[in-house]
Design a protein around this motif. Sequence first.
Motif, PDB file in Angstrom:
ATOM      1  N   ALA A   1      59.295  32.429  39.640  1.00  0.00           N
ATOM      2  CA  ALA A   1      58.899  31.108  40.134  1.00  0.00           C
ATOM      3  C   ALA A   1      57.906  30.454  39.176  1.00  0.00           C
ATOM      4  CB  ALA A   1      58.275  31.239  41.518  1.00  0.00           C
ATOM      5  N   GLY A   2      58.224  29.240  38.749  1.00  0.00           N
ATOM      6  CA  GLY A   2      57.329  28.479  37.894  1.00  0.00           C
ATOM      7  C   GLY A   2      57.421  28.803  36.422  1.00  0.00           C
ATOM      8  N   ILE A   3      58.206  29.795  36.038  1.00  0.00           N
ATOM      9  CA  ILE A   3      58.361  30.148  34.620  1.00  0.00           C
ATOM     10  C   ILE A   3      59.693  29.559  34.144  1.00  0.00           C
ATOM     11  CG2 ILE A   3      58.349  32.004  32.912  1.00  0.00           C
ATOM     12  CD1 ILE A   3      55.765  31.743  34.588  1.00  0.00           C
ATOM     13  N   ASP A   4      59.617  28.334  33.624  1.00  0.00           N
ATOM     14  CA  ASP A   4      60.829  27.584  33.302  1.00  0.00           C
ATOM     15  C   ASP A   4      61.243  27.684  31.837  1.00  0.00           C
ATOM     16  OD1 ASP A   4      60.942  26.683  35.970  1.00  0.00           O
ATOM     17  OD2 ASP A   4      59.501  25.077  35.507  1.00  0.00           O
ATOM     18  N   ALA A   5      60.404  28.281  31.008  1.00  0.00           N
ATOM     19  CA  ALA A   5      60.747  28.477  29.597  1.00  0.00           C
ATOM     20  C   ALA A   5      60.434  29.916  29.213  1.00  0.00           C
ATOM     21  CB  ALA A   5      59.953  27.511  28.711  1.00  0.00           C
ATOM     22  N   ALA A   6      61.207  30.472  28.302  1.00  0.00           N
ATOM     23  CA  ALA A   6      60.971  31.849  27.858  1.00  0.00           C
ATOM     24  C   ALA A   6      59.598  31.956  27.197  1.00  0.00           C
ATOM     25  CB  ALA A   6      62.059  32.283  26.882  1.00  0.00           C
ATOM     26  N   VAL A   7      58.926  33.081  27.434  1.00  0.00           N
ATOM     27  CA  VAL A   7      57.582  33.299  26.906  1.00  0.00           C
ATOM     28  C   VAL A   7      57.629  34.457  25.910  1.00  0.00           C
ATOM     29  CG1 VAL A   7      55.184  33.845  27.473  1.00  0.00           C
ATOM     30  CG2 VAL A   7      56.585  32.530  29.094  1.00  0.00           C
ATOM     31  N   PRO A   8      57.273  34.218  24.643  1.00  0.00           N
ATOM     32  CA  PRO A   8      57.317  35.298  23.647  1.00  0.00           C
ATOM     33  C   PRO A   8      56.235  36.341  23.883  1.00  0.00           C
ATOM     34  CG  PRO A   8      56.312  33.345  22.697  1.00  0.00           C
ATOM     35  CD  PRO A   8      56.815  32.951  24.056  1.00  0.00           C
ATOM     36  N   THR A   9      56.570  37.586  23.621  1.00  0.00           N
ATOM     37  CA  THR A   9      55.612  38.676  23.761  1.00  0.00           C
ATOM     38  C   THR A   9      56.085  39.854  22.913  1.00  0.00           C
ATOM     39  OG1 THR A   9      54.442  40.092  25.353  1.00  0.00           O
ATOM     40  CG2 THR A   9      56.723  39.523  25.878  1.00  0.00           C
ATOM     41  N   PHE A  10      55.515  41.011  23.137  1.00  0.00           N
ATOM     42  CA  PHE A  10      55.913  42.222  22.417  1.00  0.00           C
ATOM     43  C   PHE A  10      55.688  43.405  23.348  1.00  0.00           C
ATOM     44  CE2 PHE A  10      51.392  42.375  22.036  1.00  0.00           C
ATOM     45  CZ  PHE A  10      51.071  43.719  21.994  1.00  0.00           C
ATOM     46  N   GLY A  11      56.211  44.566  22.964  1.00  0.00           N
ATOM     47  CA  GLY A  11      55.957  45.748  23.778  1.00  0.00           C
ATOM     48  C   GLY A  11      56.783  46.929  23.342  1.00  0.00           C
ATOM     49  N   VAL A  12      56.753  47.947  24.168  1.00  0.00           N
ATOM     50  CA  VAL A  12      57.596  49.112  23.940  1.00  0.00           C
ATOM     51  C   VAL A  12      58.978  48.825  24.506  1.00  0.00           C
ATOM     52  CG1 VAL A  12      55.665  50.737  23.935  1.00  0.00           C
ATOM     53  CG2 VAL A  12      56.797  50.180  26.104  1.00  0.00           C
ATOM     54  N   GLY A  13      59.864  49.770  24.355  1.00  0.00           N
ATOM     55  CA  GLY A  13      61.196  49.605  24.908  1.00  0.00           C
ATOM     56  C   GLY A  13      61.773  50.942  25.322  1.00  0.00           C
ATOM     57  N   ALA A  14      62.788  50.886  26.156  1.00  0.00           N
ATOM     58  CA  ALA A  14      63.529  52.090  26.521  1.00  0.00           C
ATOM     59  C   ALA A  14      64.487  52.421  25.388  1.00  0.00           C
ATOM     60  CB  ALA A  14      64.295  51.858  27.814  1.00  0.00           C
ATOM     61  N   THR A  15      64.567  53.698  25.015  1.00  0.00           N
ATOM     62  CA  THR A  15      65.446  54.114  23.927  1.00  0.00           C
ATOM     63  C   THR A  15      66.248  55.341  24.333  1.00  0.00           C
ATOM     64  OG1 THR A  15      63.806  55.596  22.889  1.00  0.00           O
ATOM     65  CG2 THR A  15      63.775  53.278  22.231  1.00  0.00           C
ATOM     66  N   LEU A  16      67.468  55.420  23.857  1.00  0.00           N
ATOM     67  CA  LEU A  16      68.314  56.590  24.076  1.00  0.00           C
ATOM     68  C   LEU A  16      68.242  57.461  22.837  1.00  0.00           C
ATOM     69  CD1 LEU A  16      70.433  57.996  25.935  1.00  0.00           C
ATOM     70  CD2 LEU A  16      72.186  56.786  24.616  1.00  0.00           C
TER      71      LEU A  16
END
Length: 332
Positions: free
Chosen positions: A254-269
């Motif tokens: 709700a209220g987030i109408d545009a993509a917001v750039p960020t960074f982080g970890v990720g799930a990996t196989l």
Amino acid sequence: MKFQSRLRFPAACGLFALALAASVGGFADDARATEHQTFVIGTGNVAGVYYPAAGAICQAMNGVREAGDPTCAVVPGESSKANLAALRAEGTDFAIVQSDWQFWAQQGAEFFADPTPFTSLRSVMALHAEPLVIAVRRGGGIGALADLKGKRVSVGAPASASRGMMEVLMGALGWSMSDFGEVKEFAAPQQAAALCNSDIDAAVYAVGSPSATLAALTTRCEVSFLPLAGPEVDQLLAENKFYRTAAIPAGVYAGIDAAVPTFGVGATLVTRANMSETVVAALVTAVLENFEAFRALHPALTWLETDQMMRGGLSAPLHPAAARVFTEREGS
């Protein structure tokens, strides 16, 4: 193993659940099935994302298997740390782990039971991102990272993923806790009430989308997510290869109408170097050749892109069979 036919996935979540249950049930009947009969993916809690994400992988694989081919099965796990230990001990054949844990396992670290480098660890593919999210109340005068100075900030509980990433970001910016007006160490469940009741000005999360936690927060009060991008973040990513760029998608909260750039970890196989090249190649091929249907099997996979799958946060070398499949696909 031929795996030539294209898989047609059932669209209904109920059918996916049945397929996953059948896969796990088959393994339970023969817990020590050989590699040629069943190969096993270690995951996470059944209520989390890793377990159904692995189920989507197994459904892709099992949907194109022929008589005599091995079956893909999923088992729940406690953590990335436990999954890596089981993989190293050859108790499982594949595992889904956070990208930072993949890095530390490959490098070797004292917090593992075996602290020596896991030199035979191999990446298979990156999955969904689990990025840093900094939420602020809308209209509170905070529109950029620099505005956090002097404010009341919950930096996350000690030893949490959100706290770890926030401290890395602060280091890249040259900040310390003293730059904030007040520091809280709330766990994620406490932060929504504190932020919406104006007890804090900003709250930190580490979570992939779609997230029930962020959905609850954005419906409870009007918030914005700060963009996390710029030269400092670029440098942070260059120095920490287990992080990846990410985005909080538009239209999900709700209220987030545009993509917001960020960074982080990720799930990996991940797997081991001695894992059958035939099995690894067939697994990656099954996912890529039915990619849109694969992404539709779980909401966390919705924003997955194929170019991220061979690069996003991977620190262990790609298994040769996975590398070959990805390279052939890029060249086609």
